[in-house]
Design an enzyme around this catalytic site. Structure first.
Site, PDB file in Angstrom:
ATOM      1  CE1 TYR A 106       8.469   2.450   5.080  1.00  0.00           C
ATOM      2  CE2 TYR A 106       8.833   4.815   5.090  1.00  0.00           C
ATOM      3  CZ  TYR A 106       8.004   3.730   4.898  1.00  0.00           C
ATOM      4  OH  TYR A 106       6.718   3.924   4.502  1.00  0.00           O
ATOM      5  N   GLY A 107      11.613   1.345   3.332  1.00  0.00           N
ATOM      6  CA  GLY A 107      11.113   0.051   2.881  1.00  0.00           C
ATOM      7  C   GLY A 107       9.696   0.203   2.357  1.00  0.00           C
ATOM      8  CE  LYS A 108       8.459  -2.702  -2.474  1.00  0.00           C
ATOM      9  NZ  LYS A 108       8.226  -3.818  -3.392  1.00  0.00           N
ATOM     10  CB  VAL A 109       3.418   0.701   4.114  1.00  0.00           C
ATOM     11  CG1 VAL A 109       2.217   0.491   5.028  1.00  0.00           C
ATOM     12  CG2 VAL A 109       4.410   1.662   4.750  1.00  0.00           C
TER      13      VAL A 109
ATOM     14  CB  ILE B  93      -1.018   0.029   1.161  1.00  0.00           C
ATOM     15  CG1 ILE B  93      -0.344  -0.138   2.518  1.00  0.00           C
ATOM     16  CG2 ILE B  93      -2.088  -1.019   0.939  1.00  0.00           C
ATOM     17  CD1 ILE B  93      -1.289  -0.014   3.709  1.00  0.00           C
ATOM     18  N   GLY B  94       2.163   1.130   0.099  1.00  0.00           N
ATOM     19  CA  GLY B  94       3.022   2.312   0.075  1.00  0.00           C
ATOM     20  C   GLY B  94       4.482   1.935   0.121  1.00  0.00           C
TER      21      GLY B  94
ATOM     22  CG  ASP C 121       9.611  14.230   8.214  1.00  0.00           C
ATOM     23  OD1 ASP C 121       9.652  15.269   7.504  1.00  0.00           O
ATOM     24  OD2 ASP C 121       9.761  13.094   7.747  1.00  0.00           O
TER      25      ASP C 121
ATOM     26  N   GLY D  44       8.617   3.887   0.919  1.00  0.00           N
ATOM     27  CA  GLY D  44       9.387   5.062   1.305  1.00  0.00           C
ATOM     28  C   GLY D  44      10.858   4.722   1.289  1.00  0.00           C
TER      29      GLY D  44
END
Length: 189
Positions: free
Chosen positions: A25-28, A20-21, A143, A23
């Protein structure tokens, strides 16, 4: 410091349904709990060989402060070992199916529409309540941006992504460092 070996493996509890996303850092992913079929989101950080300061800060904030209606709920942290490519650290969070404020704005702009003032006010009010909760507990987010304000299908407004957040102590009531997303920072930073 959190030891990875002390964390449970997520495979027994959660099944990944879809991405679903993503970034830096990695994935969601959207996940389903094997026992009660409830849904959640999992932020997967990989490859991870140890827990760094940012991960530990996010974990501590989520663990202690996610009991507020405007902060994403935290369901736990897990570690999925993979000795070849490095392990995966899973942060299991409340699923916010409404997407981010950034997604909402982009969708409206694609239809040549704008966010109306009452909705802007509603979103800002929810975000400010979440920030107030953090500030009352001496946490600064550092942030805040549209990508880090998520919406639920029930109309909830949730703050997420506490990786660069900081705890203020009574000896140090102000931070002297500058972090965050440069395009979203105030000019004085």
């Amino acid at each position: 410091m959190i030891g990875l070996e002390s964390l449970a493996d997520p495979s027994g509890d959660w099944d990944i349904v879809e991405t679903i996303g993503k970034g830096t850092y990695g994935k969601v992913y959207r996940v389903i709990n094997r026992k009660d079929r409830s849904q959640a989101a999992v932020k997967v950080l990989d490859p991870v060989n140890d827990v760094d300061e940012e991960i530990e800060a996010e974990y501590n904030i989520l663990r202690s402060l996610s009991n507020h209606p405007n902060v994403v709920k935290f369901y736990g942290m897990f570690y999925k070992a993979d000795h070849l490519s490095g392990g995966q650290l899973w942060l299991v969070l409340e699923l916010c199916n409404g997407g981010s404020v950034t997604d909402l704005i982009k969708g409206l702009l694609a239809c040549d529409r704008r966010l109306e003032e009452p909705l802007i006010s509603y979103i800002l009010y929810g975000a400010l309540l979440g920030l107030q909760h953090l500030h009352n507990n001496r946490i600064i987010h550092r942030d805040v941006k549209g990508n880090n304000i998520l919406l639920t299908t029930e109309g909830g407004v949730k703050l997420v992504d506490f990786g660069v957040s900081a705890q203020l102590t009574s000896a140090r009531l102000r931070r002297n460092t500058s972090v965050g997303t440069p395009f979203w920072m105030s000019p004085e930073d």
